[in-house]
Design a protein around this motif. Structure first.
Motif, short mmCIF file in Angstrom:
data_model
loop_
_atom_site.label_atom_id
_atom_site.label_comp_id
_atom_site.label_asym_id
_atom_site.label_seq_id
_atom_site.Cartn_x
_atom_site.Cartn_y
_atom_site.Cartn_z
N HIS A 232 -8.30 -6.43 -8.70
CA HIS A 232 -8.90 -6.68 -7.38
C HIS A 232 -10.42 -6.78 -7.49
O HIS A 232 -11.06 -7.53 -6.76
N ASP B 257 -2.40 -10.73 -6.68
CA ASP B 257 -1.04 -10.26 -6.99
C ASP B 257 -0.43 -9.72 -5.69
O ASP B 257 -1.09 -9.71 -4.65
N SER C 26 -3.98 7.10 3.79
CA SER C 26 -2.74 7.16 3.01
C SER C 26 -2.40 8.59 2.64
O SER C 26 -1.33 8.86 2.11
N SER C 27 -3.35 9.49 2.87
CA SER C 27 -3.08 10.91 2.60
C SER C 27 -2.52 11.55 3.85
O SER C 27 -2.69 11.04 4.96
N ILE D 184 0.42 -6.69 -5.03
CA ILE D 184 -0.14 -5.40 -4.61
C ILE D 184 -1.32 -5.68 -3.69
O ILE D 184 -1.46 -5.09 -2.62
N GLY D 185 -2.17 -6.61 -4.12
CA GLY D 185 -3.30 -7.00 -3.30
C GLY D 185 -2.87 -7.71 -2.03
O GLY D 185 -3.50 -7.57 -0.98
N ALA E 289 -8.82 -4.64 -2.07
CA ALA E 289 -7.81 -5.53 -1.48
C ALA E 289 -7.64 -5.23 0.01
O ALA E 289 -7.55 -6.14 0.83
N ALA F 44 -1.83 -5.18 0.52
CA ALA F 44 -3.04 -4.42 0.89
C ALA F 44 -3.90 -5.25 1.84
O ALA F 44 -4.40 -4.74 2.85
N ALA F 45 -4.05 -6.53 1.55
CA ALA F 45 -4.88 -7.39 2.39
C ALA F 45 -4.30 -7.52 3.79
O ALA F 45 -5.05 -7.49 4.78
N ILE G 102 -2.41 -5.36 5.32
CA ILE G 102 -2.57 -4.06 5.99
C ILE G 102 -4.01 -3.94 6.51
O ILE G 102 -4.24 -3.55 7.65
N GLU H 119 4.51 0.43 -3.13
CA GLU H 119 3.62 1.56 -2.88
C GLU H 119 2.89 1.39 -1.54
O GLU H 119 2.84 2.31 -0.72
N ASN H 120 2.34 0.21 -1.35
CA ASN H 120 1.58 0.00 -0.12
C ASN H 120 2.47 -0.22 1.11
O ASN H 120 2.01 -0.06 2.24
N MET I 290 2.44 3.05 2.40
CA MET I 290 1.15 3.31 3.06
C MET I 290 1.18 2.78 4.50
O MET I 290 0.70 3.43 5.43
#
Ligand code: SF4
Ligand code: SF4
Ligand code: SF4
Lengths: 279, 380, 68
Positions: free
Chosen positions: A105, B59, B232-233, B61-62, A75, B65-66, B68, B91-92, B95
C-alpha cells in the motif's frame, strides 16, 4: 483564539500507554503542534492509524479518527481522502505498518500520489509485540527474533517512497523536535503524497538490545546518526551505513491522483502534460 | 450516463453495476478477477459519469480497505471479487462488521480451492462468507438466481448495509454472473433507497456507537461537526479503544442482536411447486434454477417434490428450513460444493427427517437430470 | 547565544514518567534530577525558551510560560 496542541488531544485518554522515553509521545506532540499552528479544525482532520505502539496514537487525539487493521492505514486513508477530498488526512504508521506488512500500500499510495500525509515512526522494530525485527531493522541488529543479529538488510523508507514517486519526502528524528513539527506542517500543506519519516527511539527493546536502554542516550545516538541529506550523499558507503540522511529529500509538484482522475475523466488532460515524473 | 429502464437484456454482472449506481454508490475499490471483472470494467466506465470514483487498488486487501474508508467518509462503496480475492478480504471484512461500516461485496463464486478453475462456477464460499473472518460476528449474504435478482439483490444489499450498518455480501456465481437474460429495471422513482441514519443529538458529548432500542448506531461521515472515532480494536460507545471484558461482551452481543432481531426483515426465501410434497429440495443461486426444472420434471413424472429457494443465505433461514423439515418426508440439498448449506439444514433437523446432499465440485453446473436421478433414488 | 528570559516552568508530576530527557538534553542545565529520577526546575533563570524540553517531553508534562 489561537489553538494549542492540547486542543487536538483527548484528555480522558491520557496519560498514554507508551514507555518512559518512547519517541511516540514526542511525535504525537509534534503532530498536534503542527495541526494547531495550521489552525485546522479537529473535525476536518482524519487521523488514520494502523497497529503497534504508534498505532495507539488515534486513541489520544480529538480529531476524526480511523484505527484500522495492521498495515492497511494507507489503503483506508486512500478511500477516505478520495471520497471526501476536503478532509485533511494524516496516516500515522510504524515501520511495520508502513513498509513491512503494508509495504504494498505504501509504494502504491506514493505512486498514485494520493493527497495525504504519512508520518512514519521508524523505531527499527516491533515494540508492541515485544521487540521483533521489521523490514527497517538494520542488518545484524539484535531483536527478540534475531538473537544473533538480523540476516536481512532494512529498507530505507524515504528512498523507497522517492522511487515510488512520492511528492514530498523528508526524514528527521525526535531529537530534532522543532524540525519535526515544521516538516509535518510542510508535509500537510504539500499537495500529493507526502512522507515524514521520523527515526524514533524504542528504548525498551531496540535501544536495550542494540544501543542503550537510557532515553537520553538514545536521543544522543539519534543526533550522532543523523546527517543532512546533502552531506549524506557525499559520504562513502561505509559512512552511509553508519548514518542516515535527514532533511527534505524530495519536493516536487506532481498533480495528485484525484485531480488527475477528475481531469482525465472530464477529458481536459493534455497528453503532453505527462505524469510529472518526466514520462 | 444513460440509465437503462424497463425490459433490458444483459449479463448478471452488468445488472449488479446498474443496481449499485441506482443505490447511489459513488465509490468502487477493487482488483480485477475472473469471473467478476465485468463489474470492475463497467464501474470504471460509469462512476466518473455520476461524480463517483473507480479506484483500482493494488490488491484485494487494499480494495476492501479503500471501500471501508470511502464509506466512513460518506460515500456508498462496493467491490467485486471472486474466491482468491474474497479470501484476501476476510480480515477487513471483520473490521467492517466490528466498526459497523456499510459496504457491499460482490463475490462471483468460482471453483476452488486456491486458483482452482478460474472460469468455472462453484458455491464453495458459503461458509467462508459466514465464517471467513475471525471471531464471532454476524453477516448478511444474499444469493441471486437470475439477472433480475443480480439487480434486485445488489440494490437490496446496499439498503440492508445502510440500514443495519453491516457489510453485505452478494454471493453470486459464475453462471449467474455471466448469464444473459432479460430483466426489468424500474423507473428511478419506483426504487426504494435506504440511506444510513444520521445523529439527531447535540454535537457536544456525541458518542458514535451509542445506540437506542434498535441497537443500530447513527454515525455521520467524517467532516461534519460530529467527531467520529472508528476503531478495529474493542471500543466503547465513544469509539475509543476500551478493553474491559464487559465492553467486549456488550459490543459483540449488540452486533449480533441488531441482525438477529431483524431476521424477519432480512431473510427472504421462495417456495416453488406444491405446498405439500414428499420431498423438498433446498437450493440457492444457479443450482436453484436447475432445481426448479427438476421439480417441474418430477411433477410430470408424478413425483411429489417442491423447492425451498434460499434468497438470503446469511443469516440462515432457520424458521423456513424448519418448516420444510417438519412438512416433508425427506429433504435434498443440491449444491456446487461438498455440502455447506446441507450442514445448516442438518443443524436444524429436530424432526428426524432424512436429509440428503447432492454435490458437484468439478466446475460444472448440476444438471436437471442429475437432480432427477437423485430425487428418484431418495423417493424410492 | 540566545538571551535568557524570565520564565515559569511547570512540570506536571502526574504525567511525568521520569525518562530524564528534559534534564539530559536542556542546553542550559535548567533541570536537575531528584533521587527518584524526577526532574526539578532548579535554574529557571538560565532558560532561553528554546522549547527543546517541552517539545521533547514524550508525556506532555512540561509547560513553559514567558513571564517577561
Ligand atoms: S515498546 Fe518501544 S515503541 Fe513501544 S511504547 Fe515502549 S518504547 Fe515505545
Ligand atoms: S526551554 Fe527547556 S530546554 Fe530550552 S533552555 Fe529552557 S528549560 Fe532548557
Ligand atoms: S521529559 Fe517529560 S516525562 Fe521525561 S523526565 Fe522530563 S518531564 Fe518527565
Amino acid at each position: 483564539m489561537a489553538l494549542s496542541y492540547k486542543d487536538y488531544l483527548e484528555p480522558s485518554q491520557l496519560p498514554h500507554m507508551w514507555c518512559p522515553g518512547c519517541g511516540d509521545g514526542i511525535i504525537l506532540r509534534a503532530y498536534t503542534e503542527a495541526l494547531a499552528e495550521l489552525e485546522l479544525a479537529p473535525k476536518d482532520v482524519v487521523t488514520v492509524t494502523g497497529i503497534g505502539c504508534w498505532g495507539k496514537a488515534d486513541d489520544y487525539v480529538s480529531t476524526q479518527a480511523f484505527h484500522g487493521t495492521h498495515g492497511r492505514a494507507l489503503a483506508f486513508a486512500t478511500g477516505i481522502k478520495t471520497a471526501n477530498p476536503d478532509l485533511t488526512v494524516v496516516t500515522l504508521m510504524g515501520d511495520g505498518d508502513a513498509v513491512t506488512i503494508g509495504g504494498n500500500h505504501f509504494i502504491h499510495a506514493a505512486r498514485r500520489n494520493i493527497n495525504l500525509t504519512a508520518i512514519v515512526t521508524n523505531n527499527y522494530n516491533y515494540g508492541m509485540t515485544g521487540g521483533q525485527y521489521s523490514a527497517t531493522t538494520p542488518l545484524k541488529s539484535k531483536t527478540t527474533t534475531s538473537p544473533n543479529g538480523v540476516a536481512e538488510p532494512g529498507f530505507d523508507v524515504c528512498f523507497l517512497a522517492e522511487a515510488a514517486g512520492a511528492n514530498f519526502v523528508a526524514r528527521t528524528t525526535v531529537y530534532h523536535a522543532v524540525a519535526l513539527k515544521n516538516l509535518i506542517k510542510e508535509a500537510i500543506l504539500h499537495p500529493g503524497f507526502s512522507l515524514v519519516e521520523v527515526i524514533s527511539p524504542c528504548p525498551t527493546y531496540f535501544g536495550r538490545f542494540n544501543v542503550h536502554p537510557s532515553p537520553v542516550n538514545m536521543m544522543n545516538w539519534l543526533k550522532d546518526k543523523a546527517v543532512p541529506v546533502q552531506k549524506y550523499r557525499e559520504m562513502s558507503a561505509e559512512e552511509q551505513y553508519e548514518h542516515f540522511a535527514v532533511g527534505k529529500i524530495v519536493v516536487k509538484e506532481r498533480p495528485d491522483f484525484y485531480t488527475t482522475y477528475q481531469r482525465i475523466n472530464g477529458g481536459q488532460v493534455a497528453a503532453e502534460e505527462g505524469d510529472g515524473n518526466g514520462r | 450516463m444513460n440509465r437503462p429502464v424497463g425490459v433490458q437484456f444483459m449479463q448478471g454482472n452488468e445488472a449488479c453495476v446498474y443496481a449499485a449506481l441506482d443505490a447511489g454508490a459513488k465509490f468502487y475499490g477493487g482488483y480485477p478477477i475472473t469471473p467478476s471483472s465485468e463489474i470492475a470494467e463497467l464501474s470504471a466506465k460509469f462512476l466518473p459519469q455520476v461524480d463517483g470514483v473507480y479506484l483500482q487498488m493494488e490488491d484485494e486487501i487494499g480494495s476492501i480497505a479503500a471501500i471501508i474508508g470511502a464509506s466512513a467518509a460518506g460515500k456508498k462503496a462496493y467491490t467485486a471479487t471472486s474466491g482468491p480475492g474474497f479470501s484476501l478480504m476476510q480480515e477487513n471484512l471483520g473490521m467492517a462488521v466490528y466498526a459497523e461500516v456499510p459496504v457491499v461485496l460482490i463475490n462471483v463464486m468460482r471453483n476452488g480451492p486456491s486458483t482452482g478453475l478460474a472460469t468455472r462456477p462453484a458455491q464453495g464460499d458459503v461458509m467462508q462468507a459466514r465464517w471467513g473472518t475471525h471471531g464471532d460476528h454476524p453477516i448478511i449474504a444474499l444469493s441471486p438466481a437470475s439477472v433480475q435478482e443480480c439487480y434486485d439483490l445488489t440494490l437490496r444489499a446496499f439498503n440492508l448495509s445502510e440500514k443495519y450498518r453491516i457489510p453485505v455480501i452478494l454471493l453470486s456465481d459464475e453462471v449467474i454472473g455471466h448469464m444473459r437474460e432479460s430483466l426489468t429495471i424500474p423507473e428511478r422513482d419506483q426504487l426504494e433507497i435506504v440511506n444510513r441514519k444520521l445523529p439527531d443529538v447535540p454535537v457536544a458529548g456525541y458518542k458514535p456507537y451509542q445506540t437506542g432500542e434498535d441497537d443500530i448506531p447513527a454515525i455521520p461521515p467524517y467532516g461534519t461537526e460530529y467527531i467520529v472515532h472508528v476503531s478495529s480494536s474493542c471500543h466503547d460507545e465513544s469509539g475509543y479503544s476500551h478493553s474491559a471484558p464487559q465492553t467486549a461482551d456488550k459490543l459483540v452481543s449488540r452486533l449480533h442482536r441488531k441482525i438477529e432481531k431483524n431476521k424477519q426483515d432480512i431473510v427472504q426465501v421462495e417456495w416453488f411447486g406444491p405446498e405439500q410434497a414428499d420431498l423438498t429440495l433446498i437450493a440457492y443461486g444457479a443450482v436453484s434454477r436447475v432445481a426448479k426444472q427438476a421439480v417441474v420434471n418430477a411433477q410430470a413424472q408424478g413425483l411429489s417434490v417442491n423447492l425451498l429457494r434460499l434468497i438470503t443465505i446469511w443469516p440462515f433461514a432457520d424458521d423456513e428450513v424448519q418448516a420444510a423439515l417438519a412438512k416433508a418426508k425427506a429433504v435434498l440439498v443440491p449444491e456446487l460444493n461438498l455440502g455447506q448449506v446441507v450442514r445448516e439444514v442438518e443443524r436444524l433437523n429436530t424432526f428426524g427427517t432424512p436429509i440428503h446432499a447432492l454435490s458437484r465440485i468439478d466446475g460444472e453446473i448440476l444438471l436437471p437430470a442429475q437432480i432427477m436421478e437423485k430425487i428418484k433414488e431418495v423417493l424410492k | 547565544m540566545p538571551e535568557p528570559k524570565k520564565m515559569h516552568i511547570e512540570i506536571d508530576k502526574k504525567s511525568c514518567k521520569r525518562c530524564g530527557i528534559c534534564q539530559g538534553l536542556c542546553p542550559q542545565q535548567v533541570y536537575t534530577l531528584a533521587k527518584d529520577g524526577s526532574p526539578e526546575v532548579t535554574n529557571p533563570e538560565r532558560c532561553t525558551n528554546c522549547h527543546l524540553c517541552d517539545l521533547r517531553c514524550p508525556d506532555f508534562a512540561i509547560t513553559l510560560e514567558v513571564l517577561a
